[in-house]
Design an enzyme around this catalytic site. Sequence first.
Site: not given
Length: 229
Positions: A110, A112, A139, A148
């Site tokens: 992912n 972020h 990130s 996260d």
Amino acid sequence: MSESQRLVILASGRGSNFQAIQRAIDQQRLKAEIVALLSDRASAGALELAAAHDIDSVCLEPRHFSDRNEYEKTLMTAIDGFAPRWVVLAGFMRVLGSEFVRHYGGRMINIHPSLLPRHRGLHTHRRVLEAGEREHGASVHFVTPALDAGPVIAQARMPVADNDTPDTLADRLLPLEHRLYPATLALLLGHRVELRNEDICIDDQTLANPLQLGHDLDDDGRLVNHGAR
Ligand code: GRF
């Protein structure tokens, strides 16, 4: 394209990170293939981008399912039908259940918009300003069940100016995200990268700190400063 280069992207919104990854592929900076784009919103711009690039897309809206479990089971079946090596979340605005996350353990990432572990969750640009921080960034991390909180592979950083607003921060950060995500994917595809418990191993070496774009990692996903590892 080999099995190991197959990407499925999940996006809920405009899809600019998805587009940046596709652009890197088109420019042969990233040797990969986006085999499908999945979205949870019929209005997502990402779906139009997929059509423009002739990429298969599937839209599954949660409101058509009885509960989260049913939804995620169907999403998983749809993703697995494309046999991806990597599942790439690019602005996918859903918190995913632990069964789903475990199913893609070590192969779902992912992006972020903060320097994790700072500012998990939403409204990161505003929260950076409220905290009076002088630095912001993005990130790319492995997805684990906690939101996260998965191990961070790479980051891009930028200074915060006195007159920044949440919008100016978001506008300046986005082009960095568009460099960071393809670079991180190129790294993942070009090396043996494994998640061992909560540690990231690259070619059998444990990564002590996230790689920094422009320092340890270049835009093509090459490791340029091995000393940092
Ligand atoms: C990006 O800021 C990303 O960091 C966050 O959601 C946003 C998605 O933007 N996770 P886009 O849809 O890729 O343009």
